[in-house]
Motif scaffolding. Structure first.
Motif, mmCIF file in Angstrom:
data_model
loop_
_atom_site.group_PDB
_atom_site.id
_atom_site.type_symbol
_atom_site.label_atom_id
_atom_site.label_comp_id
_atom_site.label_asym_id
_atom_site.label_seq_id
_atom_site.Cartn_x
_atom_site.Cartn_y
_atom_site.Cartn_z
ATOM 1 N N GLY A 96 35.117 9.128 53.814
ATOM 2 C CA GLY A 96 35.302 9.144 55.253
ATOM 3 C C GLY A 96 36.222 8.043 55.734
ATOM 4 N N PRO A 97 36.580 8.074 57.012
ATOM 5 C CA PRO A 97 37.422 7.015 57.581
ATOM 6 C C PRO A 97 36.669 5.689 57.629
ATOM 7 N N GLY A 98 37.429 4.620 57.748
ATOM 8 C CA GLY A 98 36.817 3.300 57.828
ATOM 9 C C GLY A 98 36.383 2.751 56.487
ATOM 10 N N GLY A 99 36.785 3.406 55.394
ATOM 11 C CA GLY A 99 36.440 2.901 54.073
ATOM 12 C C GLY A 99 35.006 3.171 53.669
ATOM 13 N N TYR A 100 34.431 4.283 54.125
ATOM 14 C CA TYR A 100 33.056 4.624 53.766
ATOM 15 C C TYR A 100 33.032 5.793 52.781
ATOM 16 N N LEU A 101 32.172 5.645 51.794
ATOM 17 C CA LEU A 101 31.944 6.693 50.809
ATOM 18 C C LEU A 101 30.560 7.285 51.063
ATOM 19 N N ILE A 129 17.341 16.703 42.003
ATOM 20 C CA ILE A 129 17.158 17.893 41.178
ATOM 21 C C ILE A 129 16.105 17.679 40.101
ATOM 22 N N GLU A 130 16.083 16.493 39.506
ATOM 23 C CA GLU A 130 15.133 16.228 38.426
ATOM 24 C C GLU A 130 13.689 16.173 38.906
ATOM 25 N N ARG A 131 13.473 16.124 40.223
ATOM 26 C CA ARG A 131 12.119 16.056 40.787
ATOM 27 C C ARG A 131 11.637 17.386 41.355
ATOM 28 N N THR A 132 12.466 18.418 41.291
ATOM 29 C CA THR A 132 12.075 19.728 41.812
ATOM 30 C C THR A 132 11.109 20.425 40.849
ATOM 31 N N PRO A 133 10.347 21.408 41.338
ATOM 32 C CA PRO A 133 9.336 22.062 40.500
ATOM 33 C C PRO A 133 9.872 22.626 39.189
ATOM 34 N N LYS A 134 11.104 23.131 39.192
ATOM 35 C CA LYS A 134 11.648 23.750 37.983
ATOM 36 C C LYS A 134 11.610 22.812 36.795
ATOM 37 N N TRP A 135 11.814 21.531 37.030
ATOM 38 C CA TRP A 135 11.904 20.560 35.938
ATOM 39 C C TRP A 135 10.644 19.718 35.809
ATOM 40 N N ASN A 136 9.557 20.154 36.452
ATOM 41 C CA ASN A 136 8.294 19.402 36.413
ATOM 42 C C ASN A 136 7.085 20.314 36.285
ATOM 43 N N ASN A 137 7.219 21.349 35.448
ATOM 44 C CA ASN A 137 6.115 22.284 35.195
ATOM 45 C C ASN A 137 5.526 22.832 36.491
ATOM 46 N N GLY A 138 6.399 23.117 37.460
ATOM 47 C CA GLY A 138 5.966 23.705 38.721
ATOM 48 C C GLY A 138 5.506 22.712 39.761
ATOM 49 N N GLN A 139 5.443 21.435 39.413
ATOM 50 C CA GLN A 139 5.000 20.413 40.366
ATOM 51 C C GLN A 139 6.186 19.883 41.168
ATOM 52 N N ASP A 140 6.014 19.785 42.478
ATOM 53 C CA ASP A 140 7.060 19.259 43.347
ATOM 54 C C ASP A 140 6.910 17.741 43.430
ATOM 55 N N ARG A 141 7.864 17.018 42.834
ATOM 56 C CA ARG A 141 7.837 15.562 42.831
ATOM 57 C C ARG A 141 8.920 14.958 43.733
ATOM 58 N N VAL A 142 9.508 15.791 44.574
ATOM 59 C CA VAL A 142 10.562 15.322 45.473
ATOM 60 C C VAL A 142 9.987 14.311 46.470
ATOM 61 N N GLU A 143 10.750 13.251 46.721
ATOM 62 C CA GLU A 143 10.387 12.282 47.750
ATOM 63 C C GLU A 143 11.071 12.688 49.058
ATOM 64 N N TYR A 144 10.313 13.377 49.913
ATOM 65 C CA TYR A 144 10.875 13.844 51.178
ATOM 66 C C TYR A 144 10.896 12.702 52.189
ATOM 67 N N PRO A 145 11.829 12.718 53.133
ATOM 68 C CA PRO A 145 12.845 13.749 53.357
ATOM 69 C C PRO A 145 14.063 13.549 52.456
ATOM 70 N N PHE A 146 14.795 14.661 52.221
ATOM 71 C CA PHE A 146 16.105 14.536 51.584
ATOM 72 C C PHE A 146 17.023 13.750 52.516
ATOM 73 N N ARG A 147 17.971 13.012 51.938
ATOM 74 C CA ARG A 147 18.828 12.149 52.750
ATOM 75 C C ARG A 147 20.301 12.222 52.340
ATOM 76 N N LEU A 148 21.126 11.900 53.306
ATOM 77 C CA LEU A 148 22.540 11.625 53.086
ATOM 78 C C LEU A 148 22.754 10.126 53.286
ATOM 79 N N PHE A 149 23.517 9.514 52.352
ATOM 80 C CA PHE A 149 23.774 8.078 52.416
ATOM 81 C C PHE A 149 25.273 7.806 52.522
ATOM 82 N N ARG A 150 25.582 6.565 52.824
ATOM 83 C CA ARG A 150 26.958 6.115 52.729
ATOM 84 C C ARG A 150 26.969 4.647 52.303
#
Length: 349
Positions: free
Chosen positions: A312-317, A324-345
């Motif tokens: 982005g402008p101003g020198g921000y990434l 993905i590694e915490r979703t049920p597919k990769w944890n024997n059906g258990q949801d290990r996601v730390e909600y909420p999902f976030r966008l960072f910079r």
């Protein structure tokens, strides 16, 4: 930066992470930021916790983009609706490119829905849709995209076909290059391990991806790329990718091995020639400098599967944390996601 140049890394972080937006249970993947500081994020199609495939983030809230109709899920209208939006890229002209591999919930692609959509951000209108009709779309898995506005070429990765894709934006024709070359392949037997746990599904099948993240230098001379399931970074001169007269062996001869950089998913190059790489096992973002030094830009426990970058402008990434590694597919059906999902910079050092 020269071949095999990546050297001993600096481990002292150069920047800090700050949250930009929260998405509840909606999983972010791709991100792009315009020169006017407009932020766009993609969300993969899932059986639940899904409403928009592509959103603009306005005052921290998601708004369907380019409009509500494009975001209305309808598998019978896959050609003109978002199916499973993956990657985003804002080009030198401040236009948005949206890659839809049309493979909802990691299923086989809806062939007629595979597309790269070019949107003019001055009008918010779709200018052209590229269909990849010369690729085996039913077996494809297009993943990332970068656009050269000077040569009018798009470069894409396809881990399913184990190849890079070169798309002529004038004619709409595309070609597979480096298909099956060692630089685009996951290392045999390479299993991701994050936080002490191997990333495997309920049947014991490990997560695996061939060529995934790509980065195009700002002078358009080099494309950097790599598979997730290996630890080396490669690049190739874009001139070799564009030259359709070269044989596969001649193209392969132009591949340069930059060096060991660890695990990485998303990549991006900045105007100074640095190549940024996400690092899920290290909960970090690293970069390879033009001098070939591997540096730690930021390290933060909140970086759970840092996935995609937007500059982005101003020198921000900007970057998404897909967990993905915490979703049920990769944890024997258990949801290990730390909600909420976030966008960072982070501020670029």
């Amino acid at each position: 930066m020269t071949a095999s140049a990546a050297s001993a890394q600096s481990v002292r972080p150069l920047s800090t992470l700050e949250p930009v937006a929260e998405f509840g249970r909606h999983q972010p993947i791709g991100v792009a930021v315009s020169q006017q500081n407009r932020i766009f994020v993609t969300f993969p199609k899932k059986p639940k916790d899904y409403d928009f495939g592509l959103a603009e983030i306005v005052d921290g809230q998601r708004r369907p983009f380019p409009d509500a109709l494009w975001n209305q899920w309808d598998s019978t209208k896959a050609a003109s609706r978002w199916v499973n939006v993956q990657a985003l890229f804002v080009d030198r002209n401040d236009h948005l490119w949206v890659l839809d591999p049309a493979n909802p919930d990691d299923e086989a692609p809806l062939k007629e829905g595979v597309k790269l959509v070019h949107i003019n951000l001055a009008t918010n209108k779709v200018e052209r849709i590229y269909r990849f009709e010369d690729l085996p779309r039913e077996r494809s898995g297009l993943n990332d995209v970068r656009v050269d506005t000077e040569q009018q070429v798009a470069y894409l990765s396809d881990p399913k076909l184990a190849a890079l894709v070169v798309l002529d934006l004038r004619t709409g024709r595309s070609r597979l290059v480096l298909q099956g070359h060692k630089s685009v392949l996951a290392a045999p037997g390479f299993v991701l391990r994050i936080d002490g746990k191997e990333v495997k599904d309920k049947n014991g099948k490990p997560f695996s991806s061939n060529v995934n993240g790509i980065a195009l230098t700002h002078d358009f001379r080099y494309l950097y790329y790599r598979a997730i399931n290996q630890t080396k970074l490669y690049r190739i001169a874009t001139e070799a990718l564009r030259d359709a007269s070269l044989s596969p062996a001649q193209v392969a001869a132009q591949v340069e091995e930059i060096g060991e950089v660890g695990i990485s998913h998303g990549m991006l190059a900045d105007a100074a020639g640095n190549v940024y790489l996400t690092d899920s096992p290290g909960h970090a973002v690293r970069r390879v400098t033009p001098a070939g030094r591997l540096e730690t830009v930021v390290q933060d426990a909140r970086l759970l599967w840092p996935d995609s970058f937007g500059l982005g402008p101003g020198g921000y990434l900007y970057l998404t944390a897909a967990q993905i590694e915490r979703t049920p597919k990769w944890n024997n059906g258990q949801d290990r996601v730390e909600y909420p999902f976030r966008l960072f910079r982070m501020k670029l050092p």
